[in-house]
Design a protein around this motif. Structure first.
Motif, PDB file in Angstrom:
ATOM      1  N   MET A   1       0.945  -0.982  -0.075  1.00 47.73           N
ATOM      2  CA  MET A   1      -0.070   0.034  -0.186  1.00 47.73           C
ATOM      3  C   MET A   1       0.962   1.122  -0.015  1.00 47.73           C
ATOM      4  O   MET A   1       1.704   1.310   0.805  1.00 47.73           O
ATOM      5  CB  MET A   1      -0.971  -0.146   1.202  1.00 47.73           C
ATOM      6  N   PRO A   2       0.529   2.092  -0.855  1.00 49.66           N
ATOM      7  CA  PRO A   2       1.453   3.501  -0.999  1.00 49.66           C
ATOM      8  C   PRO A   2       1.157   4.310   0.293  1.00 49.66           C
ATOM      9  O   PRO A   2       0.012   4.325   0.984  1.00 49.66           O
ATOM     10  CB  PRO A   2       1.001   4.230  -2.165  1.00 49.66           C
ATOM     11  N   LYS A   3       2.333   4.894   0.713  1.00 54.95           N
ATOM     12  CA  LYS A   3       2.428   5.558   1.980  1.00 54.95           C
ATOM     13  C   LYS A   3       1.835   7.023   1.836  1.00 54.95           C
ATOM     14  O   LYS A   3       2.290   7.592   0.665  1.00 54.95           O
ATOM     15  CB  LYS A   3       3.620   5.781   2.655  1.00 54.95           C
ATOM     16  N   ALA A   4       1.071   7.671   2.435  1.00 57.72           N
ATOM     17  CA  ALA A   4       0.706   9.108   2.351  1.00 57.72           C
ATOM     18  C   ALA A   4       1.641   9.871   3.286  1.00 57.72           C
ATOM     19  O   ALA A   4       1.766   9.437   4.526  1.00 57.72           O
ATOM     20  CB  ALA A   4      -0.905   9.299   2.519  1.00 57.72           C
TER      21      ALA A   4
END
Length: 58
Positions: A1-4
């Motif tokens: 999951m991409p990090k924000a």
């Protein structure tokens, strides 16, 4: 999951409230990160008038 990236104090968002039928602008809502401690405080205003900030937890 991409990090924000985490929000930063002073970061703000602007939303324009419009009438969907006429296209007329009804107001401008601004939200700004005011502080970050154990929680994040967001200051909200519409056309320069403070709005309540609601915190919801699950």
């Amino acid at each position: 999951m991409p990090k924000a990236r985490a929000p930063q104090v002073g970061q703000e968002w602007t939303y324009i409230k419009k009438d969907v039928f006429s296209g007329k602008t009804l107001g401008v809502i601004r939200e700004r990160v005011a502080s970050m401690d154990s929680s994040i405080t967001i200051e909200r205003s519409e056309d320069g008038i403070a709005l309540p900030s609601e915190i919801q937890s699950s």
